[in-house]
Write a protein that holds these residues in place. Structure first.
Motif, mmCIF file in Angstrom:
data_model
loop_
_atom_site.group_PDB
_atom_site.id
_atom_site.type_symbol
_atom_site.label_atom_id
_atom_site.label_comp_id
_atom_site.label_asym_id
_atom_site.label_seq_id
_atom_site.Cartn_x
_atom_site.Cartn_y
_atom_site.Cartn_z
ATOM 1 N N LYS A 154 110.380 61.262 9.334
ATOM 2 C CA LYS A 154 110.183 60.832 8.215
ATOM 3 C C LYS A 154 109.158 59.598 7.948
ATOM 4 C CE LYS A 154 114.990 62.289 6.496
ATOM 5 N NZ LYS A 154 116.047 61.793 6.239
ATOM 6 N N LEU A 155 108.358 59.466 6.861
ATOM 7 C CA LEU A 155 107.306 58.639 6.872
ATOM 8 C C LEU A 155 107.351 57.892 5.428
ATOM 9 C CD1 LEU A 155 104.456 57.634 8.111
ATOM 10 C CD2 LEU A 155 103.670 59.605 7.238
ATOM 11 N N ARG A 156 106.948 56.593 5.386
ATOM 12 C CA ARG A 156 106.711 55.957 4.390
ATOM 13 C C ARG A 156 105.377 54.877 4.541
ATOM 14 N NH1 ARG A 156 108.768 57.053 -0.343
ATOM 15 N NH2 ARG A 156 108.395 55.158 -1.299
ATOM 16 N N PHE A 157 104.692 54.633 3.601
ATOM 17 C CA PHE A 157 103.443 53.534 3.642
ATOM 18 C C PHE A 157 104.157 52.392 2.785
ATOM 19 C CE2 PHE A 157 101.738 58.037 4.019
ATOM 20 C CZ PHE A 157 101.085 57.758 4.993
ATOM 21 N N CYS A 158 103.981 51.270 3.625
ATOM 22 C CA CYS A 158 104.538 50.079 3.080
ATOM 23 C C CYS A 158 103.448 48.980 2.950
ATOM 24 C CB CYS A 158 105.689 49.456 3.890
ATOM 25 S SG CYS A 158 107.140 50.264 4.113
ATOM 26 N N THR A 159 102.910 48.935 1.571
ATOM 27 C CA THR A 159 102.050 47.946 1.389
ATOM 28 C C THR A 159 102.131 46.667 0.517
ATOM 29 O OG1 THR A 159 99.707 47.801 0.477
ATOM 30 C CG2 THR A 159 101.323 49.498 -0.739
ATOM 31 N N ASN A 160 101.686 45.619 0.511
ATOM 32 C CA ASN A 160 101.660 44.726 -0.384
ATOM 33 C C ASN A 160 100.642 44.646 -1.521
ATOM 34 O OD1 ASN A 160 103.804 43.424 0.580
ATOM 35 N ND2 ASN A 160 103.127 41.537 1.313
ATOM 36 N N LYS B 127 113.109 41.107 3.544
ATOM 37 C CA LYS B 127 114.021 42.063 4.126
ATOM 38 C C LYS B 127 114.273 43.134 3.122
ATOM 39 C CE LYS B 127 118.436 41.700 6.504
ATOM 40 N NZ LYS B 127 119.798 40.847 6.733
ATOM 41 N N ALA B 128 114.613 42.682 1.723
ATOM 42 C CA ALA B 128 114.929 43.738 0.896
ATOM 43 C C ALA B 128 113.908 44.670 0.674
ATOM 44 C CB ALA B 128 115.275 43.151 -0.595
ATOM 45 N N PHE B 129 112.592 44.274 0.994
ATOM 46 C CA PHE B 129 111.547 45.506 0.807
ATOM 47 C C PHE B 129 111.478 46.138 1.897
ATOM 48 C CE2 PHE B 129 107.157 46.525 1.340
ATOM 49 C CZ PHE B 129 106.675 46.847 0.026
ATOM 50 N N PHE B 130 111.798 45.964 3.141
ATOM 51 C CA PHE B 130 111.911 47.061 3.978
ATOM 52 C C PHE B 130 113.289 47.814 3.907
ATOM 53 C CE2 PHE B 130 109.240 43.857 6.084
ATOM 54 C CZ PHE B 130 108.288 44.646 6.701
ATOM 55 N N GLU B 131 114.267 46.887 3.626
ATOM 56 C CA GLU B 131 115.499 47.685 3.319
ATOM 57 C C GLU B 131 115.326 48.745 2.318
ATOM 58 O OE1 GLU B 131 118.673 44.279 4.398
ATOM 59 O OE2 GLU B 131 117.929 44.625 2.281
ATOM 60 N N SER B 132 114.627 48.436 1.260
ATOM 61 C CA SER B 132 114.267 49.737 0.008
ATOM 62 C C SER B 132 113.419 50.798 0.860
ATOM 63 C CB SER B 132 113.826 49.162 -1.213
ATOM 64 O OG SER B 132 112.439 49.035 -1.205
ATOM 65 N N ALA B 133 112.488 50.743 1.555
ATOM 66 C CA ALA B 133 111.774 51.670 2.256
ATOM 67 C C ALA B 133 112.737 52.507 3.021
ATOM 68 C CB ALA B 133 110.599 51.139 3.206
ATOM 69 N N LEU B 134 113.736 51.777 3.872
ATOM 70 C CA LEU B 134 114.779 52.598 4.761
ATOM 71 C C LEU B 134 115.653 53.541 3.623
ATOM 72 C CD1 LEU B 134 115.503 49.768 7.301
ATOM 73 C CD2 LEU B 134 114.270 51.900 7.542
ATOM 74 N N ALA B 135 115.768 52.803 2.605
ATOM 75 C CA ALA B 135 117.063 53.623 1.680
ATOM 76 C C ALA B 135 116.304 54.987 0.940
ATOM 77 C CB ALA B 135 117.392 52.686 0.632
ATOM 78 N N GLU B 136 114.934 54.699 0.745
ATOM 79 C CA GLU B 136 114.219 55.726 0.042
ATOM 80 C C GLU B 136 114.124 57.057 1.136
ATOM 81 O OE1 GLU B 136 110.596 53.431 -0.908
ATOM 82 O OE2 GLU B 136 111.663 52.663 -2.424
ATOM 83 N N MET B 137 114.050 56.526 2.599
ATOM 84 C CA MET B 137 113.909 57.826 3.519
ATOM 85 C C MET B 137 115.304 57.901 4.288
ATOM 86 S SD MET B 137 110.922 56.471 6.265
ATOM 87 C CE MET B 137 111.423 54.935 6.356
ATOM 88 N N VAL C 202 117.256 56.356 6.110
ATOM 89 C CA VAL C 202 117.232 56.176 7.373
ATOM 90 C C VAL C 202 117.851 54.585 7.868
ATOM 91 C CG1 VAL C 202 115.907 55.641 9.524
ATOM 92 C CG2 VAL C 202 115.420 57.644 8.062
ATOM 93 N N PRO C 203 118.797 54.782 8.938
ATOM 94 C CA PRO C 203 119.057 53.197 9.469
ATOM 95 C C PRO C 203 118.258 52.320 9.936
ATOM 96 C CG PRO C 203 120.217 54.746 10.707
ATOM 97 C CD PRO C 203 119.564 55.559 9.777
ATOM 98 N N GLY D 295 116.011 44.641 11.468
ATOM 99 C CA GLY D 295 116.829 45.231 12.400
ATOM 100 C C GLY D 295 115.964 46.454 12.984
ATOM 101 N N MET D 296 114.758 46.707 12.404
ATOM 102 C CA MET D 296 113.838 47.719 12.849
ATOM 103 C C MET D 296 113.010 47.305 14.009
ATOM 104 S SD MET D 296 112.236 48.533 9.092
ATOM 105 C CE MET D 296 111.231 49.736 9.834
ATOM 106 N N ARG D 297 112.747 48.260 14.972
ATOM 107 C CA ARG D 297 111.455 47.910 15.899
ATOM 108 C C ARG D 297 110.257 47.779 15.256
ATOM 109 N NH1 ARG D 297 113.422 52.244 20.097
ATOM 110 N NH2 ARG D 297 114.181 53.012 18.224
#
Lengths: 205, 205
Positions: B8-14, B151-161, B163-164, B186-188
């Protein structure tokens, strides 16, 4: 009456939207017996500091303040001076000041006050402090503040009168800039209940 | 290759100077297989937050970002959202946002990132963080930051995928926003040696 009593007198202002000449003319128009030589203001304080340290400023200030820096070398700037520039705080102007600052090996930022905002007839206006913070954050520097409540500002007013702090009294409406600043300098201070005075600020600076 | 592998893949941009549509079109033009649905960006994150809390924003953002807030009620604002507004950071615009904020009983400031500055072809540019700081100082509030490294930003990317965090890896060039933010979640994380990568930042975030 203070003048008639023979006491020495200085007017300490944080005004940086106009030269002292303009400021004094306004007060004269309101009936005050005041001359430019009696005014202590941030811009001349900044000029002394610039000369002492061989600093050549890039100015981010109000157009009407520029004449105060007439005798200062502004070529090839090695510091930034920020004042209450009001409409001059365009993105282009703020960005230009930022570029000068970030391009310096040792960025020096001099701020003509640290006010958050002030009130004009058409509403509240962002003051120099907000833009000082923006540049501080962007360049990871701490500004040197001239003007009230900086200790050096009161000290220069005292030096101009030739009076030690314990023999001087500061009178003003701002509990932090006027009263607090003067007290930290060893002067006594009196807060007037006019101008921006609010009772909630009387005991909790 | 990541897509072909079934991961699974997401692109995270600011990116907050353009809608996701525009951003994606640019990347497609560069040959990337990418769609709007695969992008996690600050503006949609802010929209979720606004809806959850019944907030009606006054927007201080780039013109090209406004469409991201099309479905948000902006009447009678009870908060301010600041993004990388660039030329829109005029004194009048920043002052207007300030007035909205200071006029609120409980000022809420939402910032689409905390970047200090970025580089464009014509030089360095002040980023949203500087103006966030100006408004924070003027109104004595602390901004809520959406976007990396929140943190919430990464958490929402994870939720969209779905994936924990321990099963996800963040790849980016920014040691603070990308690597640091993901690790705190909590990600690598893997830092690439391209883009804004500088060797001095590799070990000292």
């Amino acid at each position: 009456r203070i003048k008639a009593s023979g006491l020495k007198l200085r007017f300490c202002t944080n005004e940086t939207q106009a030269t002292r000449e303009k400021f004094v003319k306004k007060l004269q128009g309101l009936g005050f017996d005041i001359s430019v030589a009696e005014v202590t203001a941030p811009a001349p304080a900044a000029c002394r500091l610039l000369k002492e340290r061989g600093l050549r400023p890039h100015l981010l200030v109000h157009d009407d303040l520029v004449p105060e820096f007439a005798e200062i070398d502004k070529t090839n700037p090695n510091c930034v001076v920020v004042g209450d520039a009001a409409e001059n705080f365009s993105y282009a102007n703020v960005n230009e000041a930022f570029r000068v600052l970030i391009g310096l090996e040792k960025p020096v930022l001099i701020s003509l006050g640290r006010g958050r905002y002030y009130k004009e007839t058409d509403g509240l206006k962002l003051d120099v402090g907000a833009y000082m913070k923006a540049l501080e954050y962007a360049c990871d520097v701490e500004a040197e503040v001239v003007g009230k409540p900086a200790k050096a500002f009161f000290e220069s007013a005292l030096a101009e009168m030739g009076v030690p702090p314990q023999e001087a009294i500061m009178i003003g409406d701002d509990i932090v800039s006027d009263v607090g600043g003067a007290q930290q300098c060893g002067m006594r201070a009196v807060q007037v209940r006019t101008g921006k005075y609010r009772s909630v600020h009387a005991l909790h600076p």
